[in-house]
Design a protein around this motif. Structure first.
Motif, PDB file in Angstrom:
ATOM      1  N   LEU A   1      17.856  -5.180  99.715  1.00  0.00           N
ATOM      2  CA  LEU A   1      18.620  -4.963 100.946  1.00  0.00           C
ATOM      3  C   LEU A   1      19.667  -3.880 100.700  1.00  0.00           C
ATOM      4  CD1 LEU A   1      19.132  -8.397 102.675  1.00  0.00           C
ATOM      5  CD2 LEU A   1      17.833  -6.427 103.450  1.00  0.00           C
ATOM      6  N   ALA A   2      20.014  -3.186 101.752  1.00  0.00           N
ATOM      7  CA  ALA A   2      20.953  -2.079 101.625  1.00  0.00           C
ATOM      8  C   ALA A   2      22.306  -2.566 101.107  1.00  0.00           C
ATOM      9  CB  ALA A   2      21.138  -1.418 102.979  1.00  0.00           C
TER      10      ALA A   2
ATOM     11  N   ARG B   1      27.817  -1.585 104.327  1.00  0.00           N
ATOM     12  CA  ARG B   1      28.012  -0.354 105.082  1.00  0.00           C
ATOM     13  C   ARG B   1      29.067   0.537 104.454  1.00  0.00           C
ATOM     14  NH1 ARG B   1      25.723   0.132 109.517  1.00  0.00           N
ATOM     15  NH2 ARG B   1      27.182   1.714 110.166  1.00  0.00           N
TER      16      ARG B   1
ATOM     17  N   ARG C   1      27.515   2.517 101.818  1.00  0.00           N
ATOM     18  CA  ARG C   1      26.563   3.469 102.358  1.00  0.00           C
ATOM     19  C   ARG C   1      27.253   4.725 102.887  1.00  0.00           C
ATOM     20  NH1 ARG C   1      23.485   1.443 107.028  1.00  0.00           N
ATOM     21  NH2 ARG C   1      22.071   3.158 106.718  1.00  0.00           N
ATOM     22  N   ALA C   2      28.432   4.534 103.410  1.00  0.00           N
ATOM     23  CA  ALA C   2      29.085   5.630 104.100  1.00  0.00           C
ATOM     24  C   ALA C   2      29.713   6.637 103.132  1.00  0.00           C
ATOM     25  CB  ALA C   2      30.140   5.081 105.046  1.00  0.00           C
TER      26      ALA C   2
ATOM     27  N   MET D   1      18.307   8.777 112.034  1.00  0.00           N
ATOM     28  CA  MET D   1      18.347   7.354 111.666  1.00  0.00           C
ATOM     29  C   MET D   1      19.327   7.069 110.537  1.00  0.00           C
ATOM     30  SD  MET D   1      14.754   6.442 109.737  1.00  0.00           S
ATOM     31  CE  MET D   1      13.691   6.758 111.112  1.00  0.00           C
ATOM     32  N   SER D   2      19.700   8.100 109.784  1.00  0.00           N
ATOM     33  CA  SER D   2      20.713   7.887 108.744  1.00  0.00           C
ATOM     34  C   SER D   2      22.120   8.047 109.318  1.00  0.00           C
ATOM     35  CB  SER D   2      20.509   8.866 107.585  1.00  0.00           C
ATOM     36  OG  SER D   2      20.863  10.185 107.964  1.00  0.00           O
ATOM     37  N   GLY D   3      22.207   8.257 110.615  1.00  0.00           N
ATOM     38  CA  GLY D   3      23.515   8.480 111.228  1.00  0.00           C
ATOM     39  C   GLY D   3      24.203   9.697 110.624  1.00  0.00           C
TER      40      GLY D   3
ATOM     41  N   GLU E   1      24.042  10.634 107.512  1.00  0.00           N
ATOM     42  CA  GLU E   1      24.324  10.520 106.065  1.00  0.00           C
ATOM     43  C   GLU E   1      23.455  11.500 105.284  1.00  0.00           C
ATOM     44  OE1 GLU E   1      23.681   6.520 104.854  1.00  0.00           O
ATOM     45  OE2 GLU E   1      25.329   5.713 106.049  1.00  0.00           O
TER      46      GLU E   1
ATOM     47  N   ASP F   1      18.906   2.964  98.017  1.00  0.00           N
ATOM     48  CA  ASP F   1      17.601   2.363  98.307  1.00  0.00           C
ATOM     49  C   ASP F   1      17.268   2.475  99.796  1.00  0.00           C
ATOM     50  OD1 ASP F   1      17.171   1.670  95.707  1.00  0.00           O
ATOM     51  OD2 ASP F   1      17.722  -0.436  95.945  1.00  0.00           O
ATOM     52  N   ALA F   2      18.250   2.208 100.634  1.00  0.00           N
ATOM     53  CA  ALA F   2      18.012   2.250 102.081  1.00  0.00           C
ATOM     54  C   ALA F   2      17.640   3.665 102.519  1.00  0.00           C
ATOM     55  CB  ALA F   2      19.251   1.780 102.832  1.00  0.00           C
TER      56      ALA F   2
ATOM     57  N   MET G   1      14.142   5.243 104.177  1.00  0.00           N
ATOM     58  CA  MET G   1      14.060   6.117 105.363  1.00  0.00           C
ATOM     59  C   MET G   1      13.152   7.308 105.087  1.00  0.00           C
ATOM     60  SD  MET G   1      17.996   6.389 106.709  1.00  0.00           S
ATOM     61  CE  MET G   1      19.002   4.913 106.829  1.00  0.00           C
TER      62      MET G   1
ATOM     63  N   ALA H   1      22.446  10.498 116.472  1.00  0.00           N
ATOM     64  CA  ALA H   1      22.999   9.151 116.573  1.00  0.00           C
ATOM     65  C   ALA H   1      24.447   9.184 117.039  1.00  0.00           C
ATOM     66  CB  ALA H   1      22.914   8.481 115.212  1.00  0.00           C
TER      67      ALA H   1
ATOM     68  N   ARG I   1      29.233   6.472 113.677  1.00  0.00           N
ATOM     69  CA  ARG I   1      29.007   5.243 112.931  1.00  0.00           C
ATOM     70  C   ARG I   1      29.740   4.060 113.539  1.00  0.00           C
ATOM     71  NH1 ARG I   1      26.491   5.425 108.650  1.00  0.00           N
ATOM     72  NH2 ARG I   1      27.363   3.453 107.974  1.00  0.00           N
TER      73      ARG I   1
ATOM     74  N   ARG J   1      27.717   2.671 116.218  1.00  0.00           N
ATOM     75  CA  ARG J   1      26.485   2.071 115.728  1.00  0.00           C
ATOM     76  C   ARG J   1      26.725   0.668 115.180  1.00  0.00           C
ATOM     77  NH1 ARG J   1      24.118   4.939 111.142  1.00  0.00           N
ATOM     78  NH2 ARG J   1      22.213   3.807 111.514  1.00  0.00           N
TER      79      ARG J   1
ATOM     80  N   GLN K   1      16.267  -3.084 106.153  1.00  0.00           N
ATOM     81  CA  GLN K   1      16.948  -2.342 105.099  1.00  0.00           C
ATOM     82  C   GLN K   1      17.531  -1.027 105.594  1.00  0.00           C
ATOM     83  OE1 GLN K   1      14.775  -0.208 102.122  1.00  0.00           O
ATOM     84  NE2 GLN K   1      15.988  -1.110 100.492  1.00  0.00           N
ATOM     85  N   MET K   2      16.727  -0.235 106.307  1.00  0.00           N
ATOM     86  CA  MET K   2      17.230   1.089 106.670  1.00  0.00           C
ATOM     87  C   MET K   2      18.278   1.038 107.769  1.00  0.00           C
ATOM     88  SD  MET K   2      14.183   3.085 108.738  1.00  0.00           S
ATOM     89  CE  MET K   2      13.022   3.141 107.393  1.00  0.00           C
TER      90      MET K   2
ATOM     91  N   GLY L   1      20.630  -1.031 107.604  1.00  0.00           N
ATOM     92  CA  GLY L   1      21.785  -1.656 106.960  1.00  0.00           C
ATOM     93  C   GLY L   1      22.061  -3.030 107.545  1.00  0.00           C
TER      94      GLY L   1
ATOM     95  N   ALA M   1      19.133   5.915 117.675  1.00  0.00           N
ATOM     96  CA  ALA M   1      18.856   5.966 116.236  1.00  0.00           C
ATOM     97  C   ALA M   1      18.030   4.754 115.818  1.00  0.00           C
ATOM     98  CB  ALA M   1      20.161   6.021 115.442  1.00  0.00           C
TER      99      ALA M   1
ATOM    100  N   THR N   1      14.497   5.107 116.951  1.00  0.00           N
ATOM    101  CA  THR N   1      13.765   6.019 116.054  1.00  0.00           C
ATOM    102  C   THR N   1      13.306   5.284 114.804  1.00  0.00           C
ATOM    103  OG1 THR N   1      14.988   7.921 116.858  1.00  0.00           O
ATOM    104  CG2 THR N   1      13.952   8.158 114.713  1.00  0.00           C
ATOM    105  N   MET N   2      14.160   4.388 114.277  1.00  0.00           N
ATOM    106  CA  MET N   2      13.771   3.596 113.103  1.00  0.00           C
ATOM    107  C   MET N   2      12.535   2.755 113.407  1.00  0.00           C
ATOM    108  SD  MET N   2      17.367   2.087 111.639  1.00  0.00           S
ATOM    109  CE  MET N   2      18.800   3.174 111.508  1.00  0.00           C
TER     110      MET N   2
END
Lengths: 359, 359
Positions: free
Chosen positions: A17-18, A21, A24-25, A58-60, A62, A256-257, A261, B18, B21, B24, B57-58, B60, B257, B260-261
């Motif tokens: 799992l990711a 957040r 991730r950011a 989809m990665s917003g 990132e 990983d997340a 993607m 997107a 954040r 989102r 996962q993607m 988050g 977003a 799209t995922m």
């Protein structure tokens, strides 16, 4: 070696799992994707843009992927080297364009009597193909994912009818890569010439014939106006694949997340772009089929026989390049042989019976 | 009608970047996905799990998809209704299982002399197929995406040899859906029986024959131990598709977003699960091909002729169901006819020539 095993682990491990957040950011990835075709060109250009947009969205943001068309950042066929050196983070292009760097690249686009679209995807994801691709590219700082194929291509356009093998002897024919090697062995004089010059060379008679891709791409060049005979299928360009190559350091810097993607969007693109090309080919073929003075046919039997013999020789020559190439080519053809056995009672008779159903 | 046009706009519009954040992160979506097979079953069970894990996962965890196997939340074939009513947000299953609710569902799995794997994907993404699917499902609060196919399936297993059409008359044969309808017209007695009971019924002689899926799934049941003749290909089960159905309200509650995922992961899965099944079929076929007492063959010519005539009748009957069904079926077969013309000089002769290359 260390690098390679890291990648293998990243691909093989079940997706965790990711991270939260907040984590991730933290990292922002600005990727440059270089292509060998004009930005947004129907087919491959659109495919590269969609891949970039989907990942960015989809990665917003990132991972923000910016697409550069042919020559905008690096030379059209310098894309793979640019990704290895880190000038760009990703490229989108045909494996066969890099076959001069390693002949194994060609097999992901064009291989004599090789894997079709569905077979290539099965071999890559489940039959060991991805691992073999990693083996000769990870050490060059590359992680490559297949990105879809044209399907079985056209064998070629000819100004004169090909009634027998004799009609191929000594003709000047535009052909690239392994197809050119096979044709040389049956007496053709393969000529290397940039795509943009093929039409004029056919028109002036400098060329007696040429192969390019399939109906959609060939129609765009208007070959039916300068060559009266179109022969299909190609004995060599079967998958017609295009791939996404990613700088290994850039790939490893992802979470990983984020890797999920990029992997999922690449797999989606392998599906989408193949469907796009297939659909475009159906429309183009309908137009070619309606062209009043164009003859569409397959090669006569003695040409096929010669092409098969020549293909066996070319395959043996590739095998002899190195121990790796022997292993690679044998694995590839073992899969093709197995699928040929299977399709003998499935796809092939179905297509034949459906032809009579609709006729 | 308002609902339908919203969906069309969401699918057709170019993907916007997107939202920031902060925006989102506001919504949390907990989705239940129901399947008709045991959780994690090789093939479809694994495919549903991978779809759920990748989206979870993607995103988050913004979309958290939990998978329920057959009967865990709703009855195995009650999955589509459960998604329409909102009991679950998504289902994964074969379109043909819902053909009793609308016969058009069947065409995404089994249609007489219908679309192959590559043709179905091209038709769905580029040829108008998705729009037709939306047309008869969006009003039922459903958004469906194709999720991959088995490829051309086996025509059937028989205890006795099929030497001519006469050998099919009056045989008790397990068959579902449109294939059963076609077989009935050529004199077979199609029998509806749960999958788990097929083996015993063949063994006891209650059944003279049966169709299930293809090599991988058939080998799992061990049909080669109770029926000595395997015939392929099926005239009806060609794409063998499985789909993801999503509750329309749940779909519309997503950001661009997130949509799209879900779309990209579904397209990736259509590719991945098809490759998975194809690879499994190659391995299984090799084992069946080595079974000493099993005869593998295609139907004789007079059977094929009868199946074609019967198929035309069945297709006409579906067309007569409603104006929509006429439009739907005509669009579907126009695409199949066009592709058949195209493959006449591409895929079909290539497969035939490759057979001799490897023999």
């Amino acid at each position: 070696m260390k690098r390679r095993s890291l990648i293998a682990a990243a691909i093989a491990a079940p997706a965790a799992l990711a991270a939260p957040r907040v984590a991730r950011a933290q990292a922002q990835h600005n990727w440059k994707l270089v292509t060998s075709v004009p930005r947004g060109l129907p087919g491959p250009g659109v495919s590269a843009l969609r891949w970039a947009e989907r990942i960015t969205q989809m990665s917003g943001g990132e991972i923000r992927v910016q697409v550069f068309g042919a020559g905008e950042l690096v030379a059209p066929f310098g894309t793979q080297e640019a990704v290895e050196s880190g000038t760009a983070e990703a490229y989108h292009g045909s494996g066969s364009w890099f076959s001069g760097r390693d002949i194994a690249h060609s097999f992901f686009t064009a291989a004599p009597f090789g894997l079709t679209f569905d077979e290539m995807h099965a071999w890559m994801y489940y039959g060991g193909g991805q691992e073999l691709l990693n083996e000769f590219t990870n050490d060059r700082n590359l992680q490559i994912f297949i990105g879809g194929g044209s399907g079985v291509q056209t064998a070629g356009w000819f100004k004169n009818e090909v009634k027998s093998l004799d009609d191929l002897k000594g003709v000047n024919f535009r052909a690239a890569g392994l197809y050119g090697e096979v044709l040389r062995k049956v007496g053709v004089n393969p000529v290397s010439i940039p795509p943009g010059e093929i039409f004029a060379a056919l028109q002036s008679g400098t060329l007696d014939g040429a192969e390019w891709v399939g109906p959609a791409n060939d129609l765009a060049f208007g070959f039916e106006n300068v060559a009266g005979y179109m022969y299909a299928p190609s004995p060599v360009e079967i998958y017609g694949g295009i791939e996404f190559g990613i700088n290994l350091d850039a790939w490893q810097a992802l979470t990983d997340a984020q890797r999920t993607m990029v992997e999922a969007v690449s797999e989606a693109e392998a599906n989408r772009s193949s469907a796009d090309t297939f659909h475009a080919n159906l429309q183009a073929y309908e137009k070619l089929n309606a062209a009043p003075d164009l003859v569409i046919d397959t090669f006569p039997d003695d040409v096929w026989q010669a092409l098969k013999d020549a293909s066996r020789e070319v395959i043996d020559e590739v095998k002899d390049t190195s121990d790796f190439h022997r292993r690679f080519v044998e694995a590839y053809y073992a899969y093709a042989r197995k699928s040929t056995e299977y399709k003998r009672y499935y796809d092939t008779p179905f297509l034949v019976e459906r032809e009579s159903f609709f006729s």
